[in-house]
Design a protein around this motif. Structure first.
Motif, PDB file in Angstrom:
ATOM      1  N   LEU A  85       0.835  -1.207   0.000  1.00 32.11           N
ATOM      2  CA  LEU A  85       0.000   0.000   0.000  1.00 32.11           C
ATOM      3  C   LEU A  85       0.870   1.259   0.000  1.00 32.11           C
ATOM      4  CD1 LEU A  85      -2.656  -1.132   2.653  1.00 32.11           C
ATOM      5  CD2 LEU A  85      -2.657  -1.521   0.177  1.00 32.11           C
ATOM      6  N   GLN A 115      -1.054   4.615   1.284  1.00 37.67           N
ATOM      7  CA  GLN A 115      -1.898   3.573   1.885  1.00 37.67           C
ATOM      8  C   GLN A 115      -2.928   3.009   0.915  1.00 37.67           C
ATOM      9  OE1 GLN A 115       0.325   2.731   4.114  1.00 37.67           O
ATOM     10  NE2 GLN A 115      -1.380   1.971   5.316  1.00 37.67           N
ATOM     11  N   HIS A 116      -2.629   3.056  -0.362  1.00 38.45           N
ATOM     12  CA  HIS A 116      -3.418   2.409  -1.395  1.00 38.45           C
ATOM     13  C   HIS A 116      -2.480   1.624  -2.301  1.00 38.45           C
ATOM     14  CE1 HIS A 116      -6.321   5.383  -0.020  1.00 38.45           C
ATOM     15  NE2 HIS A 116      -7.270   4.702  -0.643  1.00 38.45           N
ATOM     16  N   ASN A 163      -7.583   0.195  -0.890  1.00 35.90           N
ATOM     17  CA  ASN A 163      -6.925   0.006   0.402  1.00 35.90           C
ATOM     18  C   ASN A 163      -6.627  -1.464   0.670  1.00 35.90           C
ATOM     19  OD1 ASN A 163      -9.803  -0.420   0.664  1.00 35.90           O
ATOM     20  ND2 ASN A 163      -9.454  -0.557   2.876  1.00 35.90           N
TER      21      ASN A 163
END
Length: 206
Positions: free
Chosen positions: A80, A84-85, A118
């Motif tokens: 991620l 955070q993806h 996510n």
């Protein structure tokens, strides 16, 4: 011809940025680098375009040909690294689109496609791309879809690379994303709020 030239330039820039990010991951965050899948073949990309009935965004298509997202079991956080993806594999993105198109095509138009998430296995938020305009939007399974903004896929990659170089944060066009910066935790590139990091052994890059 001018539009084709511009599209080729944009696709080349996106690939160059992705390669730069991959090199930085290999150097500083080997666990994140290990999550990267090899590129999707031309046959697979053509098959996905035929399935959807429209062409992929040129920037995204070029990057998927080099790196087809991350491995499905990388939900621990190492994959991620786009604030955070994670970049979805092309087949997974099309699967998600098939599941959601009845709900979202009316609001987004026909040319939208999930881009990042996510979690790869059970996504519930992330970003989308309009394959006609190249603009990114937000995706949340429990909320109304977010409208397209001004950022392109190459723009997102450029922002991530700059953030990794300079320590800036909060890049994804998603609601509720603020205050995060890139850092390292056990060999992975992880984005956290430095005031309240939630990951053990995390330290900001800068």
């Amino acid at each position: 011809m001018g539009d084709q030239h511009d599209a080729g330039d944009d696709a080349g820039r996106a690939v160059a940025l992705r390669r730069e990010l991959t090199a930085r991951l290999a150097d500083r965050a080997p666990f994140s680098a290990a999550c990267l899948r090899p590129g999707a073949g031309e046959e697979a990309l053509v098959r996905m375009e035929a399935r959807m009935g429209f062409a992929l965004d040129p920037e995204l298509r070029a990057v998927w040909a080099v790196n087809d997202g991350i491995v499905d079991d990388a939900d621990s956080g190492a994959g991620l690294f786009l604030d955070q993806h994670a970049l979805l594999p092309v087949a997974t993105a099309v699967d998600i689109r098939d599941d959601l198109c009845d709900s979202f095509d009316e609001e987004w138009g026909r040319l939208w496609l999930p881009l990042t998430t996510n979690e790869v296995n059970e996504p519930w938020m992330g970003s989308t791309i309009d394959c006609g305009s190249g603009r990114l939007g937000s995706l949340a399974m429990e909320d109304a879809p977010g409208g397209a903004g001004e950022m392109s896929f190459a723009g997102l990659l450029a922002a991530v690379v700059e953030a990794v170089k300079e320590g800036r944060g909060a890049l994804m066009p998603s609601p509720g994303r603020s205050g995060t910066v890139p850092g390292l935790a056990d060999g992975a590139l992880v984005w956290q709020d430095p005031r309240e990091p939630l990951v053990a052994n995390w330290a900001p890059l800068h």
